[in-house]
Design an enzyme around this catalytic site. Structure first.
Site, PDB file in Angstrom:
ATOM      1  N   TYR A 297       8.431 -18.284  12.352  1.00  0.00           N
ATOM      2  CA  TYR A 297       7.040 -17.638  12.399  1.00  0.00           C
ATOM      3  C   TYR A 297       7.258 -16.095  12.632  1.00  0.00           C
ATOM      4  CZ  TYR A 297       8.548 -16.963  17.457  1.00  0.00           C
ATOM      5  OH  TYR A 297       9.386 -16.479  18.556  1.00  0.00           O
TER       6      TYR A 297
ATOM      7  N   SER B 192      13.968 -14.652  19.064  1.00  0.00           N
ATOM      8  CA  SER B 192      12.728 -13.780  18.354  1.00  0.00           C
ATOM      9  C   SER B 192      13.467 -12.462  18.288  1.00  0.00           C
ATOM     10  CB  SER B 192      11.609 -13.883  19.516  1.00  0.00           C
ATOM     11  OG  SER B 192      10.659 -13.084  18.956  1.00  0.00           O
TER      12      SER B 192
ATOM     13  N   HIS C  35     -17.284   9.028  -8.679  1.00  0.00           N
ATOM     14  CA  HIS C  35     -15.828   9.204  -8.381  1.00  0.00           C
ATOM     15  C   HIS C  35     -15.783   8.784  -6.687  1.00  0.00           C
ATOM     16  CE1 HIS C  35     -12.802  11.811  -6.715  1.00  0.00           C
ATOM     17  NE2 HIS C  35     -11.940  11.256  -7.466  1.00  0.00           N
TER      18      HIS C  35
ATOM     19  N   MET D 109      -5.407  11.378 -13.098  1.00  0.00           N
ATOM     20  CA  MET D 109      -4.723  12.055 -14.333  1.00  0.00           C
ATOM     21  C   MET D 109      -5.653  12.597 -15.324  1.00  0.00           C
ATOM     22  SD  MET D 109      -1.094   9.886 -14.724  1.00  0.00           S
ATOM     23  CE  MET D 109      -2.245   8.202 -14.645  1.00  0.00           C
TER      24      MET D 109
ATOM     25  N   ARG E 187     -10.576  -3.128 -16.758  1.00  0.00           N
ATOM     26  CA  ARG E 187      -9.104  -3.498 -15.901  1.00  0.00           C
ATOM     27  C   ARG E 187      -9.692  -4.178 -14.610  1.00  0.00           C
ATOM     28  NH1 ARG E 187     -10.037   3.185 -13.907  1.00  0.00           N
ATOM     29  NH2 ARG E 187     -12.036   2.720 -12.902  1.00  0.00           N
TER      30      ARG E 187
ATOM     31  N   CYS F 284       9.095 -10.513  16.403  1.00  0.00           N
ATOM     32  CA  CYS F 284       8.126 -10.275  17.647  1.00  0.00           C
ATOM     33  C   CYS F 284       7.897  -8.781  17.559  1.00  0.00           C
ATOM     34  CB  CYS F 284       7.915 -11.041  18.811  1.00  0.00           C
ATOM     35  SG  CYS F 284       9.131 -10.386  19.844  1.00  0.00           S
TER      36      CYS F 284
ATOM     37  N   LYS G  79      -4.599   0.680 -19.106  1.00  0.00           N
ATOM     38  CA  LYS G  79      -5.355   0.611 -19.706  1.00  0.00           C
ATOM     39  C   LYS G  79      -5.165   0.554 -21.288  1.00  0.00           C
ATOM     40  CE  LYS G  79      -7.736   4.522 -18.850  1.00  0.00           C
ATOM     41  NZ  LYS G  79      -7.954   5.750 -18.781  1.00  0.00           N
TER      42      LYS G  79
ATOM     43  N   GLY H 156      -8.951   8.547 -11.869  1.00  0.00           N
ATOM     44  CA  GLY H 156      -9.208   9.648 -11.740  1.00  0.00           C
ATOM     45  C   GLY H 156      -7.869  10.659 -11.272  1.00  0.00           C
TER      46      GLY H 156
ATOM     47  N   ARG I  60      -6.585   9.821 -23.420  1.00  0.00           N
ATOM     48  CA  ARG I  60      -6.931   9.345 -22.033  1.00  0.00           C
ATOM     49  C   ARG I  60      -5.596   8.855 -21.412  1.00  0.00           C
ATOM     50  NH1 ARG I  60     -12.152   7.403 -20.782  1.00  0.00           N
ATOM     51  NH2 ARG I  60     -13.450   7.657 -22.704  1.00  0.00           N
TER      52      ARG I  60
HETATM   53  C1  PEP Z   1      10.779  -5.346  20.451  1.00  0.00           C
HETATM   54  O1  PEP Z   1      11.694  -4.672  20.897  1.00  0.00           O
HETATM   55  O2  PEP Z   1      10.670  -5.573  19.137  1.00  0.00           O
HETATM   56  C2  PEP Z   1      10.009  -5.985  21.204  1.00  0.00           C
HETATM   57  C3  PEP Z   1       8.816  -6.714  20.800  1.00  0.00           C
HETATM   58  O3  PEP Z   1      10.077  -5.616  22.637  1.00  0.00           O
HETATM   59  P1  PEP Z   1       9.305  -4.193  23.240  1.00  0.00           P
HETATM   60  O4  PEP Z   1       8.571  -3.535  21.949  1.00  0.00           O
HETATM   61  O5  PEP Z   1       8.605  -4.522  24.294  1.00  0.00           O
HETATM   62  O6  PEP Z   1      10.479  -3.471  23.410  1.00  0.00           O
END
Ligand code: PEP
Ligand code: MG
Length: 963
Positions: free
Chosen positions: A933, A845, A500, A149, A384, A913, A69, A147, A138
């Site tokens: 990925y 992975s 609010h 503070m 803001r 993953c 502010k 809101g 303020r």
């Molecule tokens: C993991 O271990 O990150 C995974 C993807 O396998 P799971 O969750 O199936 O054990």
């Protein structure tokens, strides 16, 4: 003056005390001591540190120092916007105050100097004279915490300046109105006196005067109210209301500083993960008061440069004539839409349009601004970045790019990936024919059902035990924030779209219906009247924040759909990102949905989930119970065509994108009932057998009932019951304390090695499905992934099976099969042996679910159910490492494995993953260490796509927190 204290004139405000006999001695004494100490003890504090900046001097980009502010007030002043003169006390001063429990030395001198400058600039005088200078005080930290503070208005009023104000304005009503507001706010914020002590008198006078709206009160009423408020202060604090305006200012500044550590603010920072490196301490903005309540040529209001609900490029906001800002925000009077101003105050409306245009083009961002019109002059009091819902944020990104206001990069960077979650929320099924029971303003979109509760504490309590609740209030206040966190939605009976409740709900992405005036809330009776209905606490209601409708009961909802603007933004994101985003999906249905979310393939298909379907489980159990290889192979033979058909469907849905199929992972016992279940089933069956047998013989042998043995005579039902209750309680505790340690045994590739025919069946099903799809003219890209690997020898063994089966199939097929072979990296040893593993694997992975358990040496279930919330609360751990990748620990291993893997194989494809793969902070790290990925659950794919783009666009600002 107490002996031993020698305060020189000009060294501090303490000299001003001499004229204040009524200020209570003990407090005065304490303050004198503190100030004297501050003036004579500099400690580590550097006297040259500048702690106070006028709006004309402050650096508009330094939000950390001046707060958002304050920095914006400086910036606006310096680009020529009409801001009332003022100055900022820095966040560093706040931190000093909190550390030392006293204001930094010399601070009040600097404040005094700035006040003198304000006097020069405005021609008004502070604490005296008939044109008194009044200021607002303020809070404002680096990040907006609406809101959370404290703020004090009209500071500088006392008996003397009140008389001056009356003389100057000739408006007694106005002056007493300002005075009573100030006494209440100062009493609450600086002296800790609850609102209800003031409200009670206010309501009583209002009732006696027979008026509904505050504006209908006359000067004499407001004078009476002010007198009563002064006595409330005397009664509740044991002190007279302070008359020294510099003391008022000091106490106000200290109160604002303290509010940084108040419960509301601390809860808010925890909920929104605001860490000290993002915002540390609050600044204090001291600004000349301008009044929107001096008559009908005055007004006050709030505006957004675009509609924050839809993103439409239009004037949006609300205002009230003859009112003060707090009336608009608190929803005490229902404000009018800004468009009405065009007719009511045409010149000021034109100025407001110009202000809006200047703000947006200067900040290149939608602004949320506050303004006041005092006697026809328009002032901007704050601006803001506007908090909008996801749909509006996305739309404004596309629109502002089209209008050439921002670049494509800016358009992407301004959207918080997590915000997109809102677009994935359900809305009410339009086919529903249920009639609403009430209508309010559509203040924050989304739909939610839950039990209605009438206060924030109960909402929090029920929310904690997993109940879905809707917080229903007349109007909300900042102290209700914990109720917001727990609630599915918020319903208020008063206030507008900028009240609010509306602002906070929008920020949180929760549905809100505001100003549903047909609902009369009676907190005392724990019920609300809605027309002829009575809504009891606990009754289920549904809110539609998009239409403002309120319904009895739970209304069905439908899944949201992607807007064209969202598609555009996500397309830009994909173009900007290095990381690809895959989905974790196990069924063709989930795969289809993942495609709709824009997944570029499947990064993890857990085949065991296919095994669990009802038509397969009996076969899987046959396979597990088989005592020899031949019986096992017979069961697998029945499973194979089913698996192959699954893969054909999955590959077809995802064609031409890759599908990573993980070979069987969980230990066999997961497909069987637990020991306890089996024992119970066996007991029941034995009992049945005995009953059946007994029935047959009983009839023949029964003569008279046998006598019970002696101890049974002494047993009463009560005693048995007592014992049973104790045992049941113990059983409950035993179950609670049971630990689910990470499964570290016979699973993953070790199953595949012990029973090679299982993996062989799965590999064959994958390869045959590939052939079948190819024969159907589809391009498919399967990837075979081995779980739980610890050594290259395991991979080599599975690879040999793959090669053998491929050779055979290619011979029959007459063509080469295109697929990849790789491994999960989810054991600590796999990370350390990444170089050797990469000799056999074409891709890695990271299974960060298991890897996290292994690195921390606790299971997710135990951690989340027993101690992780407490660890997070006490900041032993900042995040849940099962949601956000633990960069400092697990991240080190990931980094090492990437490095070693690519040392062996340059083109090694690497992804993640585990669940963390869908979290923006983890994604930034994945980008930083060069992953190809991330793979996450379907609905998180859009969030991950945007996060991947932002990771690339802001890679230079990445802060590596590993050390
Ligand atoms: C993991 O271990 O990150 C995974 C993807 O396998 P799971 O969750 O199936 O054990
Ligand atoms: Mg795993």
């Amino acid at each position: 003056m107490p002996p031993g204290i020698d305060i020189q004139p000009g060294t501090g405000f303490v000299t001003d005390f001499s004229g204040l006999p009524q200020w209570h001695a003990p407090i005065r004494w304490a303050i004198i001591q503190l100030t004297n100490f501050a003036n004579t003890n500099t400690g580590n504090h550097d006297m040259n540190d500048k702690r106070v900046y006028s709006f004309a001097d402050g650096d508009g980009h330094n939000k950390k120092l001046l707060g958002g502010k304050g920095a914006n007030l400086c910036e606006m002043t310096q680009i020529g916007i009409n801001v009332p003169p003022g100055f900022v006390i820095t966040t560093e001063a706040c931190l000093d105050y909190l550390k030392e429990n006293r204001l930094p030395a010399g601070l009040m001198d600097a404040v005094q100097e700035e006040i003198s400058r304000l006097e020069d600039a405005t021609g008004k005088t502070f604490g005296r004279g008939d044109d008194p200078l009044l200021v607002s005080v303020r809070s404002g930290s680096a990040l907006s915490m609406p809101g959370m503070m404290d703020t004090i208005l009209n500071l500088g009023l006392n008996e003397a300046t009140l008389a001056g104000l009356i003389q100057q304005t000739g408006d007694e009503r106005f002056a007493y109105d300002a005075y009573r507001r100030f006494i209440q706010l100062f009493g609450k914020v600086a002296l800790g006196i609850e609102d209800e002590h003031f409200d009670e008198h206010f309501e009583e006078v209002k009732q006696r005067a027979g008026v509904k709206a505050d504006v209908s009160l006359e000067a004499s009423h407001l004078r009476e109210i002010s007198q009563k408020f002064l006595s409330v202060v005397r009664r509740e604090s044991g002190q007279d209301f302070p008359q020294d305006v510099m003391l008022q200012l000091q106490l106000a500044v200290e109160a604002v500083f303290r509010s940084w550590m108040g419960r509301r603010a601390v809860d808010y920072r925890r909920e929104f993960h605001i860490t000290p490196d993002m915002a540390n301490g609050t600044a204090v903005n001291i600004c000349t008061m301008v009044f929107g309540n001096m008559g009908d040529d005055c007004a006050t209001g709030v505006g957004f440069t675009r509609n924050p609900g839809t993103g439409d490029n239009e004037m949006f906001g609300e205002y009230l004539t003859n009112a003060q800002g707090e009336d608009v925000v608190a929803g005490i009077r229902t404000p009018k839409p800004l468009q009405n101003m065009k007719d009511e105050m045409p010149q000021q409306y034109a100025e407001l349009v110009a202000l809006r245009n200047t703000l947006e083009s200067h900040y290149q961002e939608v602004q949320d601004y506050e303004f006041t019109i005092e006697k026809g002059t328009l002032y901007c009091l704050q601006t803001r970045n506007g908090k909008m819902n996801a749909a509006a944020t996305v739309k404004t990104s596309v629109d502002m790019f089209d209008e050439k206001l921002i670049s494509k990069e800016q358009a992407l960077l301004r959207i918080e990936p997590e915000l997109l979650e809102q677009l994935l929320h359900p809305s009410l099924d339009p086919a529903s024919t249920v009639e609403p029971i009430a209508t309010g303003l559509p203040a924050s979109p989304g739909a939610a059902s839950g039990k209605c509760v009438f206060d924030a504490d109960l909402a929090e309590k029920l929310g904690k035990i997993g109940d879905k609740v809707i917080l229903v209030r007349e109007e909300t206040r900042p102290e209700d924030i914990h109720g917001f966190f727990a609630a599915e939605g918020i319903l208020t009976s008063r206030g507008g779209k900028t009240s609010h409740a509306a602002v906070v709900a929008r920020g949180m992405g929760k549905p809100c219906v505001a100003g549903a005036e047909g609902i009369i809330v009676d907190v005392g009776l724990r019920q609300a009247h809605v027309g002829e209905h009575i809504l009891h606490e606990g009754d289920v209601i549904t809110l539609d924040g998009a239409t403002g409708m309120v319904y009895f009961g739970a209304i069905p909802t439908i899944a949201p759909h992607f807007s064209e603007d969202l598609e555009t933004v996500l397309r830009w994101a994909d173009e900007a990102a290095d990381l690809k985003v895959m989905a974790n999906a196990d069924t063709p249905d989930a795969a289809r949905k993942a495609r709709e979310y824009g997944a570029m393939g499947i990064g993890l298909c857990r085949t065991e989930r296919m095994f669990n379907a009802s038509d397969r489980l009996p076969i899987v159990i046959d396979m597990i119970l088989a005592n020899n290889e031949a019986d096992r192979k017979e069961a697998l033979g029945r499973l194979m065509p089913i698996q192959r058909a699954d893969f054909v469907e999955l590959f077809t849905v995802m064609s031409p994108h890759p599908v990573t199929v993980r070979l069987l992972d969980p230990p066999m016992h997961e497909f069987l009932p637990t020991e306890q279940q089996l024992l119970e089933q066996i007991d029941t069956l034995r009992l049945y057998r005995d009953v059946v047998r007994g029935r047959q013989t009983a009839l023949a042998t029964f003569v008279t009932p046998p006598e019970l043995p002696k101890p049974f005579d002494e047993l009463s039902e009560e005693l048995v019951n007592d014992a049973l209750i104790k045992k049941e309680r113990m059983l409950k505790k035993v179950r609670e304390l049971q630990e689910v340690n990470p499964m570290l045994g016979h699973r993953g590739v070790r199953l595949g090695i012990a029973y090679p025919e299982i993996y062989a069946m799965q590999i064959q099903a994958i390869l045959e499905a590939t052939v079948e799809c190819a024969n159907n003219g589809l391009s498919v890209r399967p990837e075979i992934m081995v779980p739980q690997v610890i050594t290259a020898q395991e991979l080599a063994k599975v690879r040999a099976t793959v090669d053998e089966l491929t050779e055979q199939l290619e011979k029959d097929f007459g063509k080469q099969l295109r697929f990849k072979f790789g491994t999960m990296i989810e054991t600590v040893r796999a990370c350390t042996r990444a170089r050797q593993l990469a000799a056999h694997a074409e891709f890695f992975s990271f299974g960060t679910n298991d890897l996290t358990q292994a690195v921390f040496s606790f299971s997710r279930e135990d951690a989340e159910n027993k101690f992780l919330p407490m660890y997070n609360e006490s900041e032993i751990l900042q995040d849940n490492p099962f949601e956000v990748l633990d960069i400092q620990g697990v991240g080190q291993l990931v980094d090492m494995a990437v490095y070693r893997g690519r040392e062996q194989r340059k083109d090694l494809k690497i992804g993640i993953c585990g669940e963390q793969g869908g979290h923006p902070n983890s994604i930034r790290f994945c980008h930083h260490v060069g992953l190809d990925y991330v793979s996450c659950s379907g609905p998180r794919v859009p969030i991950a796509r945007l996060a991947a783009a932002k990771a690339k666009l802001s890679e230079k600002e990445f802060v590596d927190v590993r050390s």
